[in-house]
Design a protein around this motif. Structure first.
Motif, PDB file in Angstrom:
ATOM      1  N   SER A 105       5.296   3.278  -0.413  1.00 22.79           N
ATOM      2  CA  SER A 105       5.255   4.540  -1.074  1.00 22.79           C
ATOM      3  C   SER A 105       4.991   5.661  -0.210  1.00 22.79           C
ATOM      4  N   ALA A 106       5.980   6.545   0.109  1.00 21.58           N
ATOM      5  CA  ALA A 106       5.774   7.684   1.137  1.00 21.58           C
ATOM      6  C   ALA A 106       6.768   8.647   0.641  1.00 21.58           C
ATOM      7  N   VAL A 149       0.813  -1.047   0.078  1.00 24.42           N
ATOM      8  CA  VAL A 149      -0.054  -0.023  -0.132  1.00 24.42           C
ATOM      9  C   VAL A 149       0.836   1.253  -0.034  1.00 24.42           C
ATOM     10  N   ALA A 150       0.379   2.327  -0.294  1.00 18.58           N
ATOM     11  CA  ALA A 150       0.942   3.618  -0.222  1.00 18.58           C
ATOM     12  C   ALA A 150       0.420   4.551   0.937  1.00 18.58           C
ATOM     13  N   TYR A 151       1.117   5.290   1.347  1.00 23.63           N
ATOM     14  CA  TYR A 151       0.828   6.479   2.406  1.00 23.63           C
ATOM     15  C   TYR A 151      -0.570   6.710   2.351  1.00 23.63           C
ATOM     16  N   ASP A 152      -1.339   7.312   1.071  1.00 21.79           N
ATOM     17  CA  ASP A 152      -2.512   7.715   1.010  1.00 21.79           C
ATOM     18  C   ASP A 152      -3.602   6.903   0.800  1.00 21.79           C
ATOM     19  N   GLY A 158      -3.081   3.650   4.880  1.00 18.70           N
ATOM     20  CA  GLY A 158      -1.511   3.517   4.606  1.00 18.70           C
ATOM     21  C   GLY A 158      -0.918   4.183   5.729  1.00 18.70           C
ATOM     22  N   LYS A 159      -1.407   5.526   5.962  1.00 20.50           N
ATOM     23  CA  LYS A 159      -0.804   6.325   7.184  1.00 20.50           C
ATOM     24  C   LYS A 159      -0.866   5.760   8.287  1.00 20.50           C
ATOM     25  N   ASP A 160      -1.607   4.766   8.864  1.00 22.11           N
ATOM     26  CA  ASP A 160      -1.560   4.227  10.053  1.00 22.11           C
ATOM     27  C   ASP A 160      -0.423   3.090  10.096  1.00 22.11           C
ATOM     28  N   VAL A 176       8.575  11.102   7.777  1.00 22.09           N
ATOM     29  CA  VAL A 176       8.693  12.032   9.004  1.00 22.09           C
ATOM     30  C   VAL A 176       7.311  11.909   9.800  1.00 22.09           C
ATOM     31  N   ALA A 177       6.119  12.084   9.109  1.00 22.41           N
ATOM     32  CA  ALA A 177       4.921  12.015   9.917  1.00 22.41           C
ATOM     33  C   ALA A 177       4.834  10.617  10.258  1.00 22.41           C
ATOM     34  N   LEU A 178       5.215   9.502   9.458  1.00 20.05           N
ATOM     35  CA  LEU A 178       4.929   8.060   9.916  1.00 20.05           C
ATOM     36  C   LEU A 178       5.785   7.894  11.319  1.00 20.05           C
ATOM     37  N   PHE A 179       7.064   8.545  11.134  1.00 19.21           N
ATOM     38  CA  PHE A 179       7.996   8.186  12.326  1.00 19.21           C
ATOM     39  C   PHE A 179       7.043   8.715  13.585  1.00 19.21           C
ATOM     40  N   PHE A 180       6.804  10.123  13.519  1.00 14.63           N
ATOM     41  CA  PHE A 180       6.280  10.463  14.807  1.00 14.63           C
ATOM     42  C   PHE A 180       4.950   9.796  15.225  1.00 14.63           C
ATOM     43  N   ASN A 181       4.025   9.353  14.201  1.00 14.04           N
ATOM     44  CA  ASN A 181       2.924   8.734  14.508  1.00 14.04           C
ATOM     45  C   ASN A 181       3.359   7.321  15.147  1.00 14.04           C
TER      46      ASN A 181
END
Length: 129
Positions: A106-107, A17-20, A70-72, A113-118
């Motif tokens: 895919s990000a 999957v991709a981020y979005d 994906g962002k989760d 960076v957002a994924l890291f902080f999440n």
């Protein structure tokens, strides 16, 4: 009567999957016994998160759908599992687990960076859960 038995049957999920992306996971919780499993807990688990469904009993097989984004996930390979926990009429506990992988491949650099902080926030929450 036989022992109650539930197994993870057909499992459908994307491999990548991709981020979005929004995506679905579909699993058949298959009742493979004559006896009825009671106090059924179905847990979808990712590294620091889990989602739980409960059923008082399962008289037949049931297909379960879970939507996710994906962002989760974490960037790269994500190890996930479906854990089934249930009891017989005498209160004995049974469990089963099925593991699978979804690759977030895919990000953009900013999304990473957002994924890291999440992920860091989820880790902190898991320390106090």
């Amino acid at each position: 009567l036989d022992k109650p038995s539930l197994v993870v049957g057909e499992l459908y999920h994307p491999e990548t999957v991709a981020y979005d992306d929004e995506f679905n996971i579909s699993v058949l919780v298959d009742k493979t016994s004559y006896s009825t499993p009671r106090e059924v807990v179905i847990t979808f688990k990712q590294k620091y998160q889990s989602y739980t469904l409960t059923r008082a009993s399962m008289d037949s097989s049931e297909r379960i759908f879970l939507s996710a984004q994906g962002k989760d996930l974490q960037y790269g390979k994500n190890d996930l599992s479906i854990i089934l926990t249930y009891h017989d009429e005498r209160g004995r506990t049974y469990t089963g687990e099925e593991k699978f992988v979804i690759d977030l491949n895919s990000a953009t650099p900013l999304q990473r960076v957002a994924l890291f902080f999440n992920s860091f926030g989820q880790w902190i929450e898991s320390l106090f859960a």
